[in-house]
Design an enzyme around this catalytic site. Structure first.
Site, mmCIF file in Angstrom:
data_model
loop_
_atom_site.group_PDB
_atom_site.id
_atom_site.type_symbol
_atom_site.label_atom_id
_atom_site.label_comp_id
_atom_site.label_asym_id
_atom_site.label_seq_id
_atom_site.Cartn_x
_atom_site.Cartn_y
_atom_site.Cartn_z
ATOM 1 N N GLU A 47 28.021 61.397 33.177
ATOM 2 C CA GLU A 47 29.369 61.944 33.018
ATOM 3 C C GLU A 47 30.368 60.908 32.508
ATOM 4 O O GLU A 47 30.168 59.697 32.661
ATOM 5 C CB GLU A 47 29.848 62.543 34.343
ATOM 6 N N CYS A 68 36.583 56.858 30.845
ATOM 7 C CA CYS A 68 35.698 56.194 31.809
ATOM 8 C C CYS A 68 34.257 56.564 31.446
ATOM 9 O O CYS A 68 33.932 57.748 31.381
ATOM 10 C CB CYS A 68 36.062 56.682 33.211
ATOM 11 N N CYS A 75 22.140 55.131 40.225
ATOM 12 C CA CYS A 75 22.492 53.734 40.492
ATOM 13 C C CYS A 75 21.614 53.214 41.613
ATOM 14 O O CYS A 75 21.347 53.926 42.581
ATOM 15 C CB CYS A 75 23.970 53.631 40.879
ATOM 16 N N CYS A 79 25.771 52.278 47.265
ATOM 17 C CA CYS A 79 26.956 52.095 48.110
ATOM 18 C C CYS A 79 27.139 53.358 48.944
ATOM 19 O O CYS A 79 26.977 54.476 48.442
ATOM 20 C CB CYS A 79 28.201 51.807 47.278
ATOM 21 N N CYS A 82 29.414 56.520 47.652
ATOM 22 C CA CYS A 82 29.476 56.864 46.233
ATOM 23 C C CYS A 82 28.384 57.864 45.856
ATOM 24 O O CYS A 82 27.193 57.640 46.133
ATOM 25 C CB CYS A 82 29.328 55.577 45.418
ATOM 26 N N CYS A 300 33.396 59.152 40.725
ATOM 27 C CA CYS A 300 32.142 58.766 40.116
ATOM 28 C C CYS A 300 30.923 59.544 40.635
ATOM 29 O O CYS A 300 30.622 59.528 41.817
ATOM 30 C CB CYS A 300 32.054 57.289 40.470
HETATM 31 N N1 SAH Z 1 29.040 50.245 39.698
HETATM 32 C C1 SAH Z 1 30.323 49.814 39.314
HETATM 33 C C2 SAH Z 1 31.068 50.805 38.434
HETATM 34 C C3 SAH Z 1 30.947 52.235 38.785
HETATM 35 S S1 SAH Z 1 31.520 52.754 40.407
HETATM 36 C C4 SAH Z 1 31.156 49.468 40.511
HETATM 37 O O1 SAH Z 1 30.734 49.716 41.630
HETATM 38 O O2 SAH Z 1 32.213 48.904 40.312
HETATM 39 C C5 SAH Z 1 33.214 52.453 40.139
HETATM 40 C C6 SAH Z 1 34.175 52.978 41.134
HETATM 41 O O3 SAH Z 1 34.133 54.395 41.342
HETATM 42 C C7 SAH Z 1 34.116 52.462 42.542
HETATM 43 O O4 SAH Z 1 34.436 51.147 42.754
HETATM 44 C C8 SAH Z 1 35.203 53.306 43.095
HETATM 45 O O5 SAH Z 1 36.423 52.748 42.700
HETATM 46 C C9 SAH Z 1 34.980 54.637 42.407
HETATM 47 N N2 SAH Z 1 34.432 55.600 43.358
HETATM 48 C C10 SAH Z 1 33.149 55.925 43.588
HETATM 49 N N3 SAH Z 1 33.043 56.858 44.545
HETATM 50 C C11 SAH Z 1 34.311 57.113 44.944
HETATM 51 C C12 SAH Z 1 34.871 57.985 45.912
HETATM 52 N N4 SAH Z 1 34.105 58.777 46.657
HETATM 53 N N5 SAH Z 1 36.218 57.987 46.070
HETATM 54 C C13 SAH Z 1 37.012 57.187 45.305
HETATM 55 N N6 SAH Z 1 36.542 56.362 44.368
HETATM 56 C C14 SAH Z 1 35.205 56.318 44.192
HETATM 57 FE FE1 SF4 Z 2 26.536 52.107 42.097
HETATM 58 FE FE2 SF4 Z 2 28.476 53.695 43.005
HETATM 59 FE FE3 SF4 Z 2 27.996 51.329 44.176
HETATM 60 FE FE4 SF4 Z 2 29.118 51.412 41.716
HETATM 61 S S1 SF4 Z 2 30.023 52.169 43.611
HETATM 62 S S2 SF4 Z 2 27.404 50.073 42.426
HETATM 63 S S3 SF4 Z 2 28.042 53.229 40.867
HETATM 64 S S4 SF4 Z 2 26.544 53.102 44.101
#
Ligand code: SAH
Ligand code: SF4
Length: 316
Positions: A47, A68, A75, A79, A82, A300
């Protein structure tokens, strides 16, 4: 290419494509945040999100657009907040698959009055620095005058904190902006949501970012999702301020966008305000990102996740 014989058209279509990404779904309306779900040649989904400078639901237009983009399918970093990591890692995106997200949206915009993408954030699905060579290859094109000509200072790469690759990026000639997904200002808190912190704890991450900052003065942002009762305490605000000052970085706070699979909650408005005040008092430059796409699964990986769930439901 309707000006060539149909037999030749069919033959060419077997071997050549104009794009490696095909639009599968689009959410959001013109003038507000829009989200694109792309199908890749192997049937996987990724996406991208298009964010106007002033996202508005009333059809206002804007001449500044940030796109974006994703760099991987899924991934590996898992995390614990996420949606992108929930199904694990599938594969790296090819350079063309990264570039085509930008070109495809640009083409749609051209049909829409010719507005342009002015900024890129590499913050979609995946960990960009874990797909380093393909990312650099794609960015060279996106940055080049002969490519899409988006200035390096208008391109922000977000990472969960791969210290060795941050050092490598510091040595690239381009002045890309770097965003660090911090989300915890002490190892104890960060470890609870980001497994990568065990491999590269804060001390190592901070050292690598310091190196980046010394070579690319003023190019670092710390991203910090505010999650209720996990990382929104005054102690975390104080520790975060300490890190930001040491790195001469600004802080971007993001109220957590709730994902069904995780137990975390977004803090109340009062708790968010108290956290910001804590940082302000320490003199750290702080912004609060309003979730422009809360209603369209803009965090994300959430649209892809919903799509996968719907496909599963259809299959069963
Ligand atoms: N892997 C890289 C880039 C992709 S994730 C990283 O971790 O930086 C980038 C960002 O998506 C995260 O740092 C966070 O800012 C955002 N993100 C992911 N899940 C989210 C959620 N549930 N609520 C708010 N922001 C989120
Ligand atoms: Fe991967 Fe989501 Fe963690 Fe970024 S925030 S490293 S996309 S699991």
């Amino acid at each position: 290419m309707s000006n060539i014989p149909s037999k030749l058209q069919e033959r060419l279509a077997l071997d050549f494509d104009f794009s490696t990404v095909i639009l599968a779904r689009k959410q959001g309306v013109e003038g507000a945040t829009q989200k694109f779900l792309w199908r890749l040649r192997d049937g996987q989904f990724i996406e991208s999100v298009l964010i106007p400078a002033s996202a508005s639901l009333y059809g206002e237009t804007s001449d500044r657009f940030t796109l974006c983009v994703s760099t991987q399918v899924g991934c590996a970093y898992g995390c614990n907040f996420c949606a992108s990591g929930l199904d694990g890692f599938k594969r790296n995106l090819e350079p063309a698959e990264i570039v085509d997200q930008v070109l495809s949206v640009k083409r749609m915009q051209q049909g829409d009055g010719g507005r342009v993408i002015t900024n890129l954030v590499i913050m979609g699905m995946g960990e960009p620095l874990a797909n380093y060579p393909n990312l650099m290859h794609a960015l060279n094109f996106l940055n080049a005058k002969w490519g899409t000509n988006i200035g390096a200072r208008k391109i922000t790469i977000s990472t969960s904190g791969l210290a060795p690759q941050i050092r490598k990026l510091a040595k690239e000639p381009q002045q890309y902006r770097l965003a660090i997904s911090l989300h915890g200002a002490t190892d104890g808190v960060r470890e609870q949501i980001m497994p990568i912190n065990k491999k590269y704890p804060l001390s190592q991450l901070i050292n690598a970012v310091e190196e980046y900052q010394s070579l690319k003065n003023g190019m670092v942002t710390l991203e910090y999702i505010l999650i209720a009762d996990l990382n929104d305490s005054p102690d975390q605000a104080l520790a975060l301020a300490g890190i930001a000052k040491r790195l001469r970085a600004k802080v971007n706070l993001i109220p957590y966008n709730e994902v069904d699979e995780f137990k975390w909650k977004r803090p109340t408005q009062n708790a968010q305000d108290a956290f910001i005040q804590g940082l302000d008092k320490s003199g750290v430059l702080t912004t609060l990102r309003r979730e422009k796409g809360h209603d369209i699964d803009a965090a994300c990986g959430q649209l892809r996740l919903r799509n996968e769930k719907e496909l599963d439901a259809q299959r069963s």
